[in-house]
Every structure is written in C-alpha cells, then in structure tokens.
Enzyme design. Structure first.
Site, PDB file in Angstrom:
ATOM      1  CD  GLN A  39       9.792  19.616  29.633  1.00  0.00           C
ATOM      2  OE1 GLN A  39       9.061  20.141  30.459  1.00  0.00           O
ATOM      3  NE2 GLN A  39      10.890  20.186  29.196  1.00  0.00           N
ATOM      4  CG  HIS A  71      13.845  19.158  21.395  1.00  0.00           C
ATOM      5  ND1 HIS A  71      15.199  19.405  21.519  1.00  0.00           N
ATOM      6  CD2 HIS A  71      13.315  19.369  22.630  1.00  0.00           C
ATOM      7  CE1 HIS A  71      15.463  19.734  22.773  1.00  0.00           C
ATOM      8  NE2 HIS A  71      14.334  19.718  23.468  1.00  0.00           N
ATOM      9  CG  ASP A 107      15.856  26.622  27.863  1.00  0.00           C
ATOM     10  OD1 ASP A 107      15.332  26.684  26.734  1.00  0.00           O
ATOM     11  OD2 ASP A 107      15.408  25.936  28.800  1.00  0.00           O
ATOM     12  CD  GLU A 155      14.602  22.667  20.720  1.00  0.00           C
ATOM     13  OE1 GLU A 155      13.368  22.594  20.918  1.00  0.00           O
ATOM     14  OE2 GLU A 155      15.433  22.668  21.644  1.00  0.00           O
TER      15      GLU A 155
END
Length: 309
Positions: free
Chosen positions: A84, A167, A212, A271
């Site tokens: 990830q 991020h 998200d 981000e």
C-alpha cells in the site's frame, strides 16, 4: 535573539529516530524525519500545529508514520503490485549534502535536502534504479514547500512507470465545520464505489461521513476552510494533476490500530497526486535531448506549496 535562531538543526525524535528541525525567523517551524523523508510537524509563528499526526502513530520501522506528509512512491494506494502506497515512506532517507540547484523562488535558509536511492533488496521488489530528491523548505511567512525530483538512473535504458502523492494530513478543529473549495464540477473516482467515475455537484465539499475520492485534472490551487478556527489552508501544486480527499470517519478509524477512534474529527487529507495517468520516466540520457528547456539534472519536478491564514 530571534534573528540568531538556528534555521536547520538535527535532533533525536520519537524512539530515537533522527529528525531535522527547520525554524523560520518569525517563529514558524517544521520537523522532517529521515525515516520516510516524512514531514511530521508544521507550526505557525504562534506555535500552533497545522498538520495532524495520530496520537497512536508508531514511529517504528517498517511501519509508516500515521499522519504528517507521507510520500506515496512508486505506487499510490493498492494500484499496483507493491505494498500500500509504495515503499518511499518506509525507507530511511539520507541528507543530500551536495544537492543540485532547485529552481524555486524560496531563498529561505530553513530548508533540508534529502535523497533516496534503492538498495539491492529494494531492486528485488521494484527492479528500477532511481534517485528521489526531496527539498522541504519554510518560506519567510511560514509557508511550507515540498519539492520532489525523481531521476531514472537505469543503466539498461529502460523507462519506468509510477504513481505518486503527497499524502498530507491537515489538522482541523471539527471535520463537520470544514469545506474544501476548488474541486467543484471536477470528475472524481470514488474509492468507496469501486472507483466509479462521478462529477462533483456541490459548490464546495463538506463532510458528513467517510470520503475517499480521487479528483481528476484538478486546478493548481485548492483551499481548505476551517470555520471554527477561522483558518484557511491554500494548497498550490505544480506538475500533479490529481487531488485525493480522504477522511476515514468513525468505523474505519476504529479499525486502524495506529489511529484514535475519534481522531477522524480533527484531520483531513487533501493530497496533491498523479494517479489516473501513471507517469513514465525515461532514463536521464534520453531525457536531456527531449527536454532541452530543462536542466539535465532535472527531468521531473513537482512542488507542493501550502499557505495558511
């Protein structure tokens, strides 16, 4: 004595990990851990923390630090075969003692240059040679600027492809009192709906549950308005077309071991990223001919510039 303040200082951080402290003459500061090349703190001249780091963040390699500004390279999320968000945030970076000139406007003394190169073990996971240079700088007004430069140093002449994101976890007073402006009318991929594509309909983005989303072909300027603190973050990005907006809300927060159950109320990730269209980078020797207007040492350059008022 303010003018005598040390602009760049090395110190021991959590669990003895080395960090660099940047201080601007008016009182703002930032902290960067060599582990992950990770900015973990950014404070204004009043000493108020502007980034969110979880109280449960582990600061324990190889676990990534939860909060601040993790670097997602060479893979964003699970969009590929790697772990990830890739591996840059899990590696120990080095101080770059002889960095090439960065074409930025900042003349701040409060900056640090870091570099990451692959080890033999890294090459087994991702078989490409590269140099990732990162400059973290504080501007005269306390603005935070991150500039990344990535070179393909493959000796076999092969290009490589990757995705990328800064991020950034912003600290907010109450997520229900926050709005994001600049992304309205833009298309996005909804990670909560199998990355189905939609168009943002509202005048601004507000938060009433988990979000998200990957916004596509976004403007260079995005604003985050925190009404309760009467604070506005202005994020400016260069060379990064996409923007991710993420808040895990309560159920996901409780499922994360390194994240407090109620901390979702006090953070928001916005981000700067390159995700939808992965970047293919050719080796330096090929790029010099094709990119004659750029410095030979500078085949790819992205910036994230954040102001707060």
């Amino acid at each position: 004595m303010t003018s005598e303040r040390v602009a760049v200082e090395s110190a021991k951080g959590v669990n003895g990990l080395e960090k660099i402290i940047l201080r601007e003459t008016r009182g703002s500061s930032a902290e960067v851990y060599l582990y992950g090349g990770h900015v973990t703190s950014w404070k204004n001249e009043h000493g108020e923390e502007l980034l969110f780091v979880s109280s449960k963040a582990l600061f324990k390699p190889p676990k990534a630090i939860r909060g601040g500004i993790p670097l997602c390279f060479p893979q964003f999320s699970n969009l590929g075969p790697l772990e990830q968000h890739g591996f840059a945030r899990n590696k120990l970076w080095s101080i770059d003692t002889d960095p090439p000139a960065f074409p930025t406007n900042s003349s701040s003394k409060a900056h640090i240059d870091l570099i990451l190169k692959p080890s033999e073990e890294d090459m087994k996971i991702w078989p490409h040679s590269y140099e990732f240079r990162l400059r973290v700088a504080l501007g005269p007004g306390g603005d935070l600027m991150l500039t990344s430069r990535i070179r393909n140093t493959n000796s076999d002449g092969k290009p490589f492809t990757f995705t990328f994101a800064y991020h950034t976890y912003f600290s907010v007073s109450d997520i229900s009192e926050v709005r994001v402006e600049g992304l309205e009318t833009h298309d996005y991929l909804d990670n909560l709906q199998n990355r189905e594509r939609f168009t943002e309909q509202g005048d601004a983005i507000t938060f009433e549950g988990e979000v998200d989303k990957i916004y596509l072909s976004t403007p260079t300027k995005i604003a985050i308005l925190d009404h309760e603190k009467k604070r506005t973050f202005v994020l400016r990005k260069d060379g990064l077309p996409d923007a991710v907006v993420w808040n895990p809300w309560d159920k996901k927060a409780k499922a994360m071991a390194d994240f407090g159950d109620d901390e979702y109320k006090h953070m928001l990730c916005v981000e700067a990223a390159a995700i939808e269209k992965p970047i293919t980078l050719k080796p330096v020797a090929n790029l010099i001919l094709r990119e004659s207007s750029r410095v030979a040492e500078d085949p790819l350059l992205w910036s994230l510039y954040v102001q707060v008022s």
